[in-house]
Each structure stands twice: as C-alpha cells, then as structure tokens.
Design a protein around this motif. Structure first.
Motif, PDB file in Angstrom:
ATOM      1  N   GLU A  16      -5.457   5.739  -1.962  1.00 50.33           N
ATOM      2  CA  GLU A  16      -4.307   6.882  -2.155  1.00 50.33           C
ATOM      3  C   GLU A  16      -3.224   7.000  -1.164  1.00 50.33           C
ATOM      4  N   ARG A  17      -1.916   7.311  -1.512  1.00 47.88           N
ATOM      5  CA  ARG A  17      -0.865   7.179  -0.731  1.00 47.88           C
ATOM      6  C   ARG A  17      -0.932   8.124   0.098  1.00 47.88           C
ATOM      7  N   THR A  18      -0.436   7.735   1.200  1.00 45.76           N
ATOM      8  CA  THR A  18      -0.242   8.820   2.453  1.00 45.76           C
ATOM      9  C   THR A  18       1.116   9.581   2.330  1.00 45.76           C
ATOM     10  N   ASN A  19       1.409  10.657   3.146  1.00 40.33           N
ATOM     11  CA  ASN A  19       2.376  11.479   3.208  1.00 40.33           C
ATOM     12  C   ASN A  19       3.181  11.758   1.994  1.00 40.33           C
ATOM     13  N   SER A  20       2.183  11.811   0.845  1.00 40.98           N
ATOM     14  CA  SER A  20       2.641  12.476  -0.443  1.00 40.98           C
ATOM     15  C   SER A  20       1.813  13.442  -0.981  1.00 40.98           C
ATOM     16  N   THR A  21       2.017  14.299  -1.951  1.00 42.78           N
ATOM     17  CA  THR A  21       1.109  15.004  -2.608  1.00 42.78           C
ATOM     18  C   THR A  21       1.658  15.148  -3.968  1.00 42.78           C
ATOM     19  N   ARG A  22       0.598  15.170  -5.056  1.00 43.81           N
ATOM     20  CA  ARG A  22       0.792  15.277  -6.390  1.00 43.81           C
ATOM     21  C   ARG A  22       0.905  16.783  -6.694  1.00 43.81           C
ATOM     22  N   GLN A  23       2.055  16.996  -7.518  1.00 43.87           N
ATOM     23  CA  GLN A  23       2.371  18.433  -7.950  1.00 43.87           C
ATOM     24  C   GLN A  23       2.647  18.358  -9.453  1.00 43.87           C
ATOM     25  N   THR A  24       1.876  19.098 -10.241  1.00 48.22           N
ATOM     26  CA  THR A  24       2.137  19.045 -11.531  1.00 48.22           C
ATOM     27  C   THR A  24       3.257  20.178 -11.814  1.00 48.22           C
ATOM     28  N   ILE A  25       4.118  19.822 -12.618  1.00 48.80           N
ATOM     29  CA  ILE A  25       5.197  20.693 -13.251  1.00 48.80           C
ATOM     30  C   ILE A  25       5.284  20.705 -14.694  1.00 48.80           C
ATOM     31  N   ARG A  26       5.988  21.696 -15.305  1.00 46.73           N
ATOM     32  CA  ARG A  26       6.091  21.922 -16.749  1.00 46.73           C
ATOM     33  C   ARG A  26       7.645  21.571 -17.091  1.00 46.73           C
ATOM     34  N   PHE A  27       8.016  20.961 -17.805  1.00 48.86           N
ATOM     35  CA  PHE A  27       9.163  20.715 -18.351  1.00 48.86           C
ATOM     36  C   PHE A  27       9.593  21.611 -19.748  1.00 48.86           C
ATOM     37  N   GLU A  28      10.684  22.141 -19.869  1.00 44.34           N
ATOM     38  CA  GLU A  28      11.161  22.447 -21.386  1.00 44.34           C
ATOM     39  C   GLU A  28      11.356  20.943 -22.163  1.00 44.34           C
ATOM     40  N   ASP A  29      10.871  21.263 -23.590  1.00 41.52           N
ATOM     41  CA  ASP A  29      11.011  19.962 -24.435  1.00 41.52           C
ATOM     42  C   ASP A  29      12.389  19.634 -24.056  1.00 41.52           C
ATOM     43  N   GLU A  30      13.588  20.132 -24.450  1.00 39.41           N
ATOM     44  CA  GLU A  30      14.849  19.852 -24.473  1.00 39.41           C
ATOM     45  C   GLU A  30      15.362  19.120 -23.256  1.00 39.41           C
ATOM     46  N   LEU A  31      15.018  19.746 -22.086  1.00 36.96           N
ATOM     47  CA  LEU A  31      15.272  19.257 -20.675  1.00 36.96           C
ATOM     48  C   LEU A  31      14.684  17.793 -20.575  1.00 36.96           C
ATOM     49  N   LEU A  32      13.322  17.797 -21.041  1.00 37.36           N
ATOM     50  CA  LEU A  32      12.442  16.626 -20.762  1.00 37.36           C
ATOM     51  C   LEU A  32      13.079  15.518 -21.864  1.00 37.36           C
ATOM     52  N   ALA A  33      13.530  15.898 -23.040  1.00 34.42           N
ATOM     53  CA  ALA A  33      14.176  14.973 -23.900  1.00 34.42           C
ATOM     54  C   ALA A  33      15.541  14.360 -23.272  1.00 34.42           C
TER      55      ALA A  33
END
Length: 78
Positions: free
Chosen positions: A25-42
């Motif tokens: 696994e990568r060092t100096n980074s952390t996985r972070q889950t985020i949620r996007f509104e459908d319109e923004l993601l599009a």
C-alpha cells in the motif's frame, strides 16, 4: 434556561485511518470516501471525458486550488 449544545466534531471530521498498512500500500496517503451529488459528478465526468486525467487527480487538484484560494483570501486585509 440556557441550553449548551456540545457538537461532536469527530462525527463531521473523520479521523485519519490507522496507518497499519500492508507493504504494497502507498505511504503518505489515506483513503477517504466522499459522496458527490449526481449533477456535480456528471459535470466532472463530462470534463474528464476529453482529457488524459484520472478522476482522483482532478479532485485532488480541485482541493489544492480551493486551499490556495482560501489561504489568499485570509491574507487580504479587511
């Protein structure tokens, strides 16, 4: 009667993940889950459709630009 509200900030700001990472696994980074509104993601995906750039790099760059902008706003005298 005065009511004191005690906000639990750990609810809003998740702590960093434990750093018990596997050797691959990568060092100096952390996985972070985020949620996007459908319109923004599009909109983001539409921009990325014609580029040789990953979604993750686009989001990281957007975050860096926001941090830089906020720093420059704070430096301006009132």
């Amino acid at each position: 009667m005065v009511r004191t509200i005690n906000y639990n900030l750990s609810y809003w700001f998740a702590p960093m993940q434990e750093k018990n990472k596997k050797s691959y696994e990568r060092t100096n980074s952390t996985r972070q889950t985020i949620r996007f509104e459908d319109e923004l993601l599009a909109e983001i995906r539409t921009q990325l459709a014609n580029r040789q750039e990953s979604f993750a790099s686009w989001v990281k760059e957007a975050c860096k630009q926001r941090l830089d902008r906020d720093k420059s706003i704070k430096k301006c005298p009132d």
